[in-house]
Design a protein around this motif. Structure first.
Motif, short mmCIF file in Angstrom:
data_model
loop_
_atom_site.label_atom_id
_atom_site.label_comp_id
_atom_site.label_asym_id
_atom_site.label_seq_id
_atom_site.Cartn_x
_atom_site.Cartn_y
_atom_site.Cartn_z
N ILE A 150 -7.51 -2.59 -3.68
CA ILE A 150 -7.85 -1.19 -3.45
C ILE A 150 -9.35 -1.02 -3.69
N PHE A 151 -10.03 -0.41 -2.69
CA PHE A 151 -11.46 -0.14 -2.79
C PHE A 151 -11.64 1.38 -2.65
N GLY A 152 -12.38 1.99 -3.58
CA GLY A 152 -12.64 3.43 -3.47
C GLY A 152 -13.31 3.98 -4.70
N GLY A 153 -14.06 5.05 -4.47
CA GLY A 153 -14.75 5.74 -5.56
C GLY A 153 -14.25 7.16 -5.71
N GLU A 154 -14.62 7.79 -6.80
CA GLU A 154 -14.14 9.14 -7.11
C GLU A 154 -14.53 10.15 -6.05
N LYS A 155 -15.73 10.02 -5.47
CA LYS A 155 -16.22 11.01 -4.53
C LYS A 155 -16.16 10.54 -3.08
N GLN A 156 -15.59 9.39 -2.82
CA GLN A 156 -15.43 8.91 -1.45
C GLN A 156 -14.25 9.62 -0.78
N ALA A 157 -14.43 10.01 0.48
CA ALA A 157 -13.36 10.71 1.19
C ALA A 157 -12.22 9.77 1.58
N GLN A 158 -12.52 8.51 1.86
CA GLN A 158 -11.52 7.54 2.28
C GLN A 158 -11.56 6.33 1.34
N TRP A 159 -10.38 5.87 1.00
CA TRP A 159 -10.24 4.62 0.26
C TRP A 159 -9.66 3.57 1.21
N THR A 160 -9.75 2.31 0.76
CA THR A 160 -9.31 1.21 1.62
C THR A 160 -8.32 0.33 0.87
N GLN A 161 -7.26 -0.01 1.57
CA GLN A 161 -6.27 -0.98 1.08
C GLN A 161 -6.39 -2.24 1.93
N LYS A 162 -6.49 -3.39 1.27
CA LYS A 162 -6.64 -4.65 1.98
C LYS A 162 -5.55 -5.62 1.54
N ILE A 163 -4.78 -6.09 2.49
CA ILE A 163 -3.75 -7.10 2.26
C ILE A 163 -4.06 -8.27 3.18
N PHE A 164 -4.56 -9.36 2.61
CA PHE A 164 -5.05 -10.51 3.38
C PHE A 164 -6.16 -10.02 4.32
N THR A 165 -5.96 -10.13 5.63
CA THR A 165 -7.00 -9.70 6.57
C THR A 165 -6.76 -8.29 7.12
N LYS A 166 -5.68 -7.67 6.72
CA LYS A 166 -5.34 -6.33 7.23
C LYS A 166 -5.92 -5.27 6.30
N GLN A 167 -6.65 -4.32 6.89
CA GLN A 167 -7.25 -3.24 6.12
C GLN A 167 -6.69 -1.91 6.62
N THR A 168 -6.36 -1.03 5.66
CA THR A 168 -5.82 0.29 5.97
C THR A 168 -6.59 1.33 5.15
N VAL A 183 -1.33 7.46 -9.91
CA VAL A 183 -0.69 6.23 -10.39
C VAL A 183 -0.45 5.29 -9.21
N PHE A 184 -0.96 4.09 -9.31
CA PHE A 184 -0.70 3.02 -8.34
C PHE A 184 0.32 2.05 -8.94
N SER A 185 0.99 1.34 -8.08
CA SER A 185 1.93 0.33 -8.57
C SER A 185 1.18 -0.82 -9.23
N ASP A 186 1.89 -1.60 -10.00
CA ASP A 186 1.26 -2.73 -10.69
C ASP A 186 0.87 -3.85 -9.73
N GLU A 187 1.34 -3.76 -8.49
CA GLU A 187 0.97 -4.77 -7.49
C GLU A 187 -0.38 -4.49 -6.86
N ALA A 188 -0.98 -3.32 -7.17
CA ALA A 188 -2.30 -2.97 -6.64
C ALA A 188 -3.38 -3.45 -7.61
N SER A 189 -4.46 -3.97 -7.04
CA SER A 189 -5.58 -4.47 -7.84
C SER A 189 -6.86 -3.78 -7.37
N PHE A 190 -7.58 -3.14 -8.30
CA PHE A 190 -8.78 -2.40 -7.95
C PHE A 190 -9.99 -3.33 -7.96
N LYS A 191 -10.73 -3.34 -6.85
CA LYS A 191 -11.90 -4.19 -6.69
C LYS A 191 -13.20 -3.41 -6.83
N THR A 192 -13.09 -2.13 -7.17
CA THR A 192 -14.24 -1.28 -7.45
C THR A 192 -14.02 -0.63 -8.81
#
Length: 340
Positions: free
Chosen positions: A213-231, A262-271
């Motif tokens: 999971i990539f995202g900041g407090e004031k960013q309008a969009q966050w990003t989820q990345k699973i392998f090469t797929k980004q959402t 709250v995110f699931s424990d399977e999510a890892s924050f990279k920011t």
């Protein structure tokens, strides 16, 4: 003269009977001839059979009466060292069952049949692709709803276990009105979980996501990345800010509300992790921090009054309210954002 003839006949009669008694029947003579063919002329058995044939088969008797016709001598075949051949047996002819005539297929019909078989596969693939494209949005929405419900149930179970020794209220999937008006009706929003305690009200947004999971407090969009797929998805802090406004409007509060994502424990924050954003394993610890920060307003919070209002809101969150909310949700409104 007559007497002399009678005497001569009577004298010859015994001789004729005696001669007749020494003759074999035709059947016996035929058997003797048949057996003589199986033996060599120099063997004793052949000599014995030939002597009987010459003696008793000159005038064979037919049915007990002497035959007046002499049987012609049957030429005998000298037996060699080879054994007697068995009589030929005529084999039984088996008539085969008639087989149905094969239908003649013209070359053109055969080619058309082959082409029809070859065309079935691409047509099936094309139809499957069209059906998938048509129902893809519905399938995605259904999958997202299922994942969201699973995450909400998991977090609700975690909160009930963590606050089992305390006085609390937990509300799920509340449909609450907001100050905004949409087509003559108040704008509705759905809140995942609301935890009511004596030290505050916690508005919880659940994201059952996995991956990076990539995202900041004031960013309008966050990003989820699973392998090469980004959402990309909306900032859940901005989304939950609207939910906090709806809960505050319902309870008539200005302070004492806390937004938690709250995110699931399977999510890892990279920011860097924003404030009040945690994994499921850190939710209870985050809420426990507010027990020592009870303000005068939150301390004087009328717990019973707030519980009554939320109970009414829970009852009004029926299927009709959810249908109206989904209808409004189709008209995408601009989500409120938090300015810097």
């Amino acid at each position: 003269m007559l007497l002399a003839v009678m005497i001569s006949v009577v004298g010859l009669y015994p001789f004729s009977l005696k001669a007749l008694e020494k003759q074999d029947s035709e059947a016996i003579c035929i058997l003797i001839q048949s057996e003589m063919q199986d033996w060599h002329p120099t063997t004793p058995r052949y000599q014995e059979l030939k002597a009987r044939f010459d003696e008793r088969c000159q005038q064979p008797v037919a049915n007990g009466i002497k035959s007046s016709v002499k049987q012609p001598a049957t030429p005998t075949t000298v037996r060699q060292d080879t054994p007697k051949q068995k009589p030929n047996i005529i084999p039984t002819v088996v008539t085969p069952k008639p087989t149905p005539a094969h239908s003649t297929i013209s070359p053109i019909s055969s080619v058309l049949e082959s082409l029809s078989i070859l065309l079935v596969i691409p047509i099936f693939i094309l139809v499957s692709a069209i059906v998938t494209l048509l129902f893809r949005p519905s399938l995605r929405r259904y999958r997202a709803e299922r994942l969201g419900q699973q995450g909400e149930k998991r977090v609700a179970k975690l909160l009930k276990q963590g606050f089992r020794d305390e006085d609390f209220r937990l509300y799920c999937n509340l449909i609450l009105p907001m100050d905004e008006i949409t087509e003559g009706t108040p704008a509705l929003t759905e809140v995942d979980l609301v935890l009511l305690t004596h030290f505050g009200v916690f508005v919880i947004e659940v994201k059952n996501y996995s991956g990076w999971i990539f995202g900041g407090e004031k960013q309008a969009q966050w990003t989820q990345k699973i392998f090469t797929k980004q959402t990309r998805f909306k900032n859940p802090l901005h989304q939950n800010y609207k939910h906090c406004l709806a809960v505050a409007h319902c309870l008539g509060l200005v302070e004492g509300l806390h937004s938690v994502v709250v995110f699931s424990d399977e999510a890892s924050f990279k920011t860097p992790l924003p404030k009040n954003v945690v994994n499921e394993s850190g939710l209870l610890s985050l809420i426990a921090q507010y027990k020592g920060q009870i303000s005068e307003t939150s301390h004087n919070l009328a717990f019973t009054s707030a519980a009554e209002r939320l109970d009414i809101a829970q009852q009004q969150s029926d299927s009709d309210a959810k249908s109206l909310h989904l209808t409004q949700f189709k008209h995408r409104r601009v989500e409120p954002t938090i300015s810097s």
